[in-house]
Write a protein that holds these residues in place. Structure first.
Motif, PDB file in Angstrom:
ATOM      1  N   GLY A  53       0.784  -1.221   0.000  1.00  0.00           N
ATOM      2  CA  GLY A  53       0.000   0.000   0.000  1.00  0.00           C
ATOM      3  C   GLY A  53       0.812   1.266   0.000  1.00  0.00           C
ATOM      4  O   GLY A  53       0.258   2.354   0.190  1.00  0.00           O
ATOM      5  N   VAL A  54       2.127   1.168  -0.219  1.00  0.00           N
ATOM      6  CA  VAL A  54       2.984   2.358  -0.239  1.00  0.00           C
ATOM      7  C   VAL A  54       3.061   2.876  -1.673  1.00  0.00           C
ATOM      8  O   VAL A  54       3.473   2.139  -2.577  1.00  0.00           O
ATOM      9  N   PRO A  55       2.673   4.130  -1.930  1.00  0.00           N
ATOM     10  CA  PRO A  55       2.682   4.656  -3.300  1.00  0.00           C
ATOM     11  C   PRO A  55       4.097   5.019  -3.744  1.00  0.00           C
ATOM     12  O   PRO A  55       4.642   6.053  -3.362  1.00  0.00           O
ATOM     13  N   VAL A  56       4.708   4.173  -4.537  1.00  0.00           N
ATOM     14  CA  VAL A  56       6.063   4.418  -5.039  1.00  0.00           C
ATOM     15  C   VAL A  56       6.035   4.353  -6.562  1.00  0.00           C
ATOM     16  O   VAL A  56       5.115   3.791  -7.163  1.00  0.00           O
ATOM     17  N   PRO A  57       7.045   4.923  -7.215  1.00  0.00           N
ATOM     18  CA  PRO A  57       7.034   4.985  -8.681  1.00  0.00           C
ATOM     19  C   PRO A  57       7.058   3.596  -9.319  1.00  0.00           C
ATOM     20  O   PRO A  57       7.624   2.643  -8.785  1.00  0.00           O
ATOM     21  N   ARG A  58       6.454   3.512 -10.499  1.00  0.00           N
ATOM     22  CA  ARG A  58       6.562   2.319 -11.331  1.00  0.00           C
ATOM     23  C   ARG A  58       7.741   2.465 -12.283  1.00  0.00           C
ATOM     24  O   ARG A  58       8.308   3.543 -12.431  1.00  0.00           O
ATOM     25  N   GLY A  59       8.090   1.379 -12.928  1.00  0.00           N
ATOM     26  CA  GLY A  59       9.128   1.437 -13.947  1.00  0.00           C
ATOM     27  C   GLY A  59      10.508   1.061 -13.488  1.00  0.00           C
ATOM     28  O   GLY A  59      11.463   1.140 -14.269  1.00  0.00           O
ATOM     29  N   THR A  60      10.665   0.656 -12.216  1.00  0.00           N
ATOM     30  CA  THR A  60      12.014   0.337 -11.746  1.00  0.00           C
ATOM     31  C   THR A  60      12.559  -0.943 -12.378  1.00  0.00           C
ATOM     32  O   THR A  60      13.768  -1.053 -12.599  1.00  0.00           O
ATOM     33  N   THR A  61      11.684  -1.908 -12.682  1.00  0.00           N
ATOM     34  CA  THR A  61      12.156  -3.121 -13.369  1.00  0.00           C
ATOM     35  C   THR A  61      12.707  -2.764 -14.741  1.00  0.00           C
ATOM     36  O   THR A  61      13.796  -3.216 -15.128  1.00  0.00           O
ATOM     37  N   SER A  62      11.987  -1.925 -15.477  1.00  0.00           N
ATOM     38  CA  SER A  62      12.469  -1.490 -16.791  1.00  0.00           C
ATOM     39  C   SER A  62      13.777  -0.728 -16.667  1.00  0.00           C
ATOM     40  O   SER A  62      14.681  -0.871 -17.506  1.00  0.00           O
ATOM     41  N   GLU A  63      13.904   0.074 -15.615  1.00  0.00           N
ATOM     42  CA  GLU A  63      15.136   0.828 -15.413  1.00  0.00           C
ATOM     43  C   GLU A  63      16.306  -0.102 -15.120  1.00  0.00           C
ATOM     44  O   GLU A  63      17.420   0.094 -15.628  1.00  0.00           O
ATOM     45  N   ASN A  64      16.075  -1.130 -14.306  1.00  0.00           N
ATOM     46  CA  ASN A  64      17.135  -2.106 -14.033  1.00  0.00           C
ATOM     47  C   ASN A  64      17.559  -2.839 -15.301  1.00  0.00           C
ATOM     48  O   ASN A  64      18.761  -3.044 -15.555  1.00  0.00           O
ATOM     49  N   LEU A  65      16.589  -3.259 -16.096  1.00  0.00           N
ATOM     50  CA  LEU A  65      16.910  -3.980 -17.327  1.00  0.00           C
ATOM     51  C   LEU A  65      17.624  -3.070 -18.323  1.00  0.00           C
ATOM     52  O   LEU A  65      18.540  -3.514 -19.020  1.00  0.00           O
ATOM     53  N   ALA A  66      17.231  -1.810 -18.376  1.00  0.00           N
ATOM     54  CA  ALA A  66      17.932  -0.860 -19.242  1.00  0.00           C
ATOM     55  C   ALA A  66      19.373  -0.669 -18.783  1.00  0.00           C
ATOM     56  O   ALA A  66      20.283  -0.494 -19.607  1.00  0.00           O
ATOM     57  N   GLY A  67      19.594  -0.705 -17.461  1.00  0.00           N
ATOM     58  CA  GLY A  67      20.949  -0.615 -16.953  1.00  0.00           C
ATOM     59  C   GLY A  67      21.811  -1.790 -17.388  1.00  0.00           C
ATOM     60  O   GLY A  67      22.984  -1.624 -17.755  1.00  0.00           O
ATOM     61  N   LEU A  68      21.231  -2.985 -17.372  1.00  0.00           N
ATOM     62  CA  LEU A  68      21.964  -4.155 -17.858  1.00  0.00           C
ATOM     63  C   LEU A  68      22.233  -4.045 -19.353  1.00  0.00           C
ATOM     64  O   LEU A  68      23.321  -4.392 -19.829  1.00  0.00           O
ATOM     65  N   ASP A  69      21.249  -3.555 -20.102  1.00  0.00           N
ATOM     66  CA  ASP A  69      21.450  -3.377 -21.540  1.00  0.00           C
ATOM     67  C   ASP A  69      22.573  -2.375 -21.811  1.00  0.00           C
ATOM     68  O   ASP A  69      23.325  -2.525 -22.777  1.00  0.00           O
ATOM     69  N   ALA A  70      22.673  -1.336 -20.978  1.00  0.00           N
ATOM     70  CA  ALA A  70      23.746  -0.355 -21.158  1.00  0.00           C
ATOM     71  C   ALA A  70      25.119  -1.005 -20.983  1.00  0.00           C
ATOM     72  O   ALA A  70      26.064  -0.700 -21.713  1.00  0.00           O
ATOM     73  N   LEU A  71      25.227  -1.921 -20.014  1.00  0.00           N
ATOM     74  CA  LEU A  71      26.488  -2.654 -19.841  1.00  0.00           C
ATOM     75  C   LEU A  71      26.806  -3.474 -21.080  1.00  0.00           C
ATOM     76  O   LEU A  71      27.936  -3.490 -21.577  1.00  0.00           O
ATOM     77  N   LEU A  72      25.795  -4.177 -21.588  1.00  0.00           N
ATOM     78  CA  LEU A  72      26.004  -5.050 -22.737  1.00  0.00           C
ATOM     79  C   LEU A  72      26.359  -4.263 -23.991  1.00  0.00           C
ATOM     80  O   LEU A  72      27.096  -4.754 -24.850  1.00  0.00           O
ATOM     81  N   ALA A  73      25.851  -3.043 -24.086  1.00  0.00           N
ATOM     82  CA  ALA A  73      26.130  -2.224 -25.262  1.00  0.00           C
ATOM     83  C   ALA A  73      27.529  -1.623 -25.225  1.00  0.00           C
ATOM     84  O   ALA A  73      28.079  -1.268 -26.272  1.00  0.00           O
ATOM     85  N   THR A  74      28.105  -1.526 -24.042  1.00  0.00           N
ATOM     86  CA  THR A  74      29.364  -0.801 -23.874  1.00  0.00           C
ATOM     87  C   THR A  74      30.577  -1.718 -23.760  1.00  0.00           C
ATOM     88  O   THR A  74      31.691  -1.326 -24.102  1.00  0.00           O
ATOM     89  N   HIS A  75      30.371  -2.950 -23.289  1.00  0.00           N
ATOM     90  CA  HIS A  75      31.491  -3.839 -22.990  1.00  0.00           C
ATOM     91  C   HIS A  75      31.311  -5.193 -23.661  1.00  0.00           C
ATOM     92  O   HIS A  75      30.184  -5.607 -23.972  1.00  0.00           O
ATOM     93  N   ASP A  76      32.424  -5.872 -23.845  1.00  0.00           N
ATOM     94  CA  ASP A  76      32.423  -7.229 -24.392  1.00  0.00           C
ATOM     95  C   ASP A  76      32.062  -8.176 -23.255  1.00  0.00           C
ATOM     96  O   ASP A  76      32.876  -8.418 -22.352  1.00  0.00           O
ATOM     97  N   ILE A  77      30.863  -8.727 -23.269  1.00  0.00           N
ATOM     98  CA  ILE A  77      30.327  -9.474 -22.130  1.00  0.00           C
ATOM     99  C   ILE A  77      29.810 -10.838 -22.582  1.00  0.00           C
ATOM    100  O   ILE A  77      29.042 -10.931 -23.540  1.00  0.00           O
ATOM    101  N   GLY A  78      30.241 -11.877 -21.869  1.00  0.00           N
ATOM    102  CA  GLY A  78      29.687 -13.206 -22.089  1.00  0.00           C
ATOM    103  C   GLY A  78      28.965 -13.753 -20.884  1.00  0.00           C
ATOM    104  O   GLY A  78      28.303 -14.786 -20.973  1.00  0.00           O
ATOM    105  N   HIS A  79      29.107 -13.063 -19.737  1.00  0.00           N
ATOM    106  CA  HIS A  79      28.621 -13.625 -18.472  1.00  0.00           C
ATOM    107  C   HIS A  79      28.375 -12.457 -17.519  1.00  0.00           C
ATOM    108  O   HIS A  79      29.209 -11.559 -17.407  1.00  0.00           O
ATOM    109  N   ILE A  80      27.227 -12.432 -16.858  1.00  0.00           N
ATOM    110  CA  ILE A  80      26.958 -11.462 -15.800  1.00  0.00           C
ATOM    111  C   ILE A  80      26.837 -12.212 -14.483  1.00  0.00           C
ATOM    112  O   ILE A  80      26.091 -13.198 -14.394  1.00  0.00           O
TER     113      ILE A  80
END
Length: 236
Positions: A63-90
């Protein structure tokens, strides 16, 4: 800039492209990233602490009113890592899920859609305290689940920074460290990496996770995340 007590810390410190900072831990060159992750180039692996998927959903379920979209923000953060570095494993240092509410359908579907975009990427989760309460992530996410300490090379990957790990250098999360940088009239709380002779603590990667103020102990260096770059403070 170095300090030695069993393992070399900061033997090579320098700015890198993209605002990252190169340091040496346990004889290995690693990058501290402004995305609040550590990148180990030799195995092409970023290390991410405390992403806390579903934390906002858990608060809304109470029942605590907090912002939505944090899951999308986390996934976008992972995508930013993948776009910037050579990654085979997280590798995730615990607290992948915040609570049982993180298993909600909307959260899971977003995570599955992300996984389908990266089908060959290896994922490993070192279970943290929140994971034990939330339960393991869905098997559909194809994440290898391990307990701490998880040894790879000279490192022990842990959630808790005080876990004994024999002679290995500990990489851990759990604390969500932030440093209070104060001026005459204002102050900032910045996420930070804490690196000492036998362990390093990573900042929280996740959106909506908060932070715990910390002060450097003897022999520790702090590496602050400020916008799109890392800068070091502490003994040289």
């Amino acid at each position: 800039m170095s300090g030695k007590a069993g393992n070399e810390v900061g033997g090579q410190v320098g700015d890198q492209a993209g605002g990252a900072m190169a340091i040496e831990l346990a004889g290995e060159s690693v990058l501290l990233l402004p995305e609040k992750a550590l990148y180990w180039p030799r195995p092409r692996m970023p290390v991410v602490a405390d992403i806390h998927f579903g934390k906002a959903a858990s608060f809304r379920a109470l029942g605590v009113p907090v912002p939505r979209g944090t899951t999308s923000e986390n996934l976008a953060g992972l995508d930013a890592l993948l776009a910037t570095h050579d990654i085979g494993h997280i590798l995730f240092l615990g607290d992948f899920l915040h609570a049982k509410a993180a298993h909600a359908s909307a959260t899971l579907q977003a995570m599955l859609a992300w996984r389908e975009r990266h089908p060959v990427l290896a994922l490993t989760l070192v279970r943290g305290n929140h994971d034990k309460h939330a339960g393991d992530p869905s098997r559909l996410l194809r994440i290898d689940l391990v307990d701490e300490p998880h040894r790879i090379g000279p490192f022990a990957f842990c959630h808790h920074p005080d876990l004994p790990a024999d002679e290995a250098y500990v990489l851990a999360g759990h604390v969500h460290p932030v440093y209070r940088l104060a001026g005459r009239r204002d102050a900032l709380r910045l996420p930070c990496f804490v690196a000492g002779a036998r362990r390093a603590i990573l900042p929280s990667f996740g959106a909506f996770t908060g932070g715990h103020p910390v002060e450097p102990a003897a022999g520790e260096r702090f590496f602050l995340v400020a916008d799109d770059r890392i800068f070091a403070i502490g003994p040289g």
